[in-house]
Design an enzyme around this catalytic site. Sequence first.
Site, PDB file in Angstrom:
ATOM      1  N   ARG A 194       0.836  -1.210   0.000  1.00  0.00           N
ATOM      2  CA  ARG A 194       0.000   0.000   0.000  1.00  0.00           C
ATOM      3  C   ARG A 194       0.870   1.260   0.000  1.00  0.00           C
ATOM      4  O   ARG A 194       0.437   2.319  -0.441  1.00  0.00           O
ATOM      5  CB  ARG A 194      -0.956   0.001   1.203  1.00  0.00           C
ATOM      6  CG  ARG A 194      -1.850   1.242   1.265  1.00  0.00           C
ATOM      7  CD  ARG A 194      -3.084   1.009   2.131  1.00  0.00           C
ATOM      8  NE  ARG A 194      -2.749   0.570   3.462  1.00  0.00           N
ATOM      9  CZ  ARG A 194      -2.453   1.395   4.489  1.00  0.00           C
ATOM     10  NH1 ARG A 194      -2.453   2.704   4.309  1.00  0.00           N
ATOM     11  NH2 ARG A 194      -2.173   0.900   5.671  1.00  0.00           N
ATOM     12  N   TYR A 247     -15.147  15.894 -16.616  1.00  0.00           N
ATOM     13  CA  TYR A 247     -15.651  14.524 -16.571  1.00  0.00           C
ATOM     14  C   TYR A 247     -16.742  14.414 -15.506  1.00  0.00           C
ATOM     15  O   TYR A 247     -16.674  15.062 -14.451  1.00  0.00           O
ATOM     16  CB  TYR A 247     -14.474  13.594 -16.261  1.00  0.00           C
ATOM     17  CG  TYR A 247     -14.848  12.161 -16.014  1.00  0.00           C
ATOM     18  CD1 TYR A 247     -15.499  11.400 -16.984  1.00  0.00           C
ATOM     19  CD2 TYR A 247     -14.547  11.552 -14.804  1.00  0.00           C
ATOM     20  CE1 TYR A 247     -15.835  10.087 -16.754  1.00  0.00           C
ATOM     21  CE2 TYR A 247     -14.874  10.229 -14.561  1.00  0.00           C
ATOM     22  CZ  TYR A 247     -15.524   9.507 -15.542  1.00  0.00           C
ATOM     23  OH  TYR A 247     -15.855   8.202 -15.305  1.00  0.00           O
ATOM     24  N   ASP A 272      -6.119  17.802 -15.809  1.00  0.00           N
ATOM     25  CA  ASP A 272      -6.432  16.444 -16.250  1.00  0.00           C
ATOM     26  C   ASP A 272      -6.077  16.365 -17.735  1.00  0.00           C
ATOM     27  O   ASP A 272      -6.694  17.027 -18.574  1.00  0.00           O
ATOM     28  CB  ASP A 272      -7.920  16.154 -16.031  1.00  0.00           C
ATOM     29  CG  ASP A 272      -8.316  14.734 -16.441  1.00  0.00           C
ATOM     30  OD1 ASP A 272      -7.582  14.108 -17.224  1.00  0.00           O
ATOM     31  OD2 ASP A 272      -9.371  14.263 -15.988  1.00  0.00           O
ATOM     32  N   LYS A 289      -6.949   4.771 -19.875  1.00  0.00           N
ATOM     33  CA  LYS A 289      -7.228   5.148 -21.248  1.00  0.00           C
ATOM     34  C   LYS A 289      -5.983   4.995 -22.131  1.00  0.00           C
ATOM     35  O   LYS A 289      -5.467   3.900 -22.305  1.00  0.00           O
ATOM     36  CB  LYS A 289      -7.784   6.570 -21.277  1.00  0.00           C
ATOM     37  CG  LYS A 289      -8.904   6.838 -20.258  1.00  0.00           C
ATOM     38  CD  LYS A 289     -10.093   5.929 -20.408  1.00  0.00           C
ATOM     39  CE  LYS A 289     -11.336   6.397 -19.647  1.00  0.00           C
ATOM     40  NZ  LYS A 289     -11.186   6.498 -18.190  1.00  0.00           N
TER      41      LYS A 289
END
Length: 393
Positions: free
Chosen positions: A52, A109, A182, A207
């Site tokens: 983590r 988005y 972004d 993406k």
Amino acid sequence: MDQNRYRPGRAHTSRTYPVIPPIYQTTTFELDDRAYADIQGEGGLHETWYTRFNNPTVDAAAAEVARLHGGGDEAGHSLIFASGMAAIATTLVSLVGAGDTVVAARQTYGDTDDLLRRDLPALGATVVRVDAHDTDAWRTMIAEHQPKVVYGETLSNPQLRLVDLPAVAEAAHAVGARFVVDNTFATPYCTRPLELGADVVVESATKFLAGHSDVVAGAATTRDPALLEEVQRRLITFGGCADPHAAFLLWRGMRTFRVRLAESCRTAAALADLLAKEPAIRDVIYPGRNDHPDAAVVRRVMPDAAGAMLTVVLHGGDERAGAVLRRLRVGVEATSLGGVETLVSTPFNSSHFNMTDEERLAAGIQPGTLRLSIGLEGEEALLADLRQAFDTP
């Protein structure tokens, strides 16, 4: 007892040198003095002892993202997350607190919009919205509200309008604000926002970076090690870490990133010009065309390639667009973007389904809109596919 028997914690000390990074599919690593010192001194941010916090496979993917963005040295100045939204939310919450103001693009988005409209205000932050392409509005709102953070997307979805990154960065820095961008749609192939003034670049690595529609991941990149460490602390606390196998798939996808993007961008530009001549189409929106409303900004922000996203508006409205979508044979009717296959969607019933017709119009989304994420099939195959879908009753 054989003292040389295999000990699980020693697996990472192998003297072999693999060409590609191994998948360290492990939750934990054997502790040593350096790990203890890091845990006690820096909270365990730097040494590898628990996945983590750090993992060699995840670190390899982070270094590759940083290299694509010019964001750091071999150690990288990137963090990898479990998803793009994990990267966006963690970054913003790391930078914004109660009483702070965010000036953000109105066109974002959908889930980012929820974060800006609901979650950040619930934490006591004020969010002011401006049209992404209105540079004067950015300057005015930033000067008036003195924000802690300025947030925008290089290319808006699905309108493909541009933020003038250098101009907005200058306005943000004039008031001491951090500029977060972004860059998912544009990708570092088309523009590297850190070189244009952005402080942090966030992306859905699902993406174009990964590029094969088989992994969900996110990334945040910065040239500021202190800022990176602040975001990393929240990443650890919130638990949005990437799985090592997902990180390996991301790393592998990025090995062909430039080749894939070169072909997809070339095809998108060629297809945009071909579709502009089709009677079924009312409007073609592609940043590389001279008739794009932000053409002057494109030449400054994305001078060498205009991206692999293409939006068209059909005569006949959303009903016609939906019918055309169902008749495609090469393009795939699906959400998301950035894969080696061409993905096509209609915003009215997918990415912007929660808006009314009036709200979509106000956002610049016209009835009959089709959004295309161009893959590797080539413009001739895609044009033939679209034509048969236009013509089939």
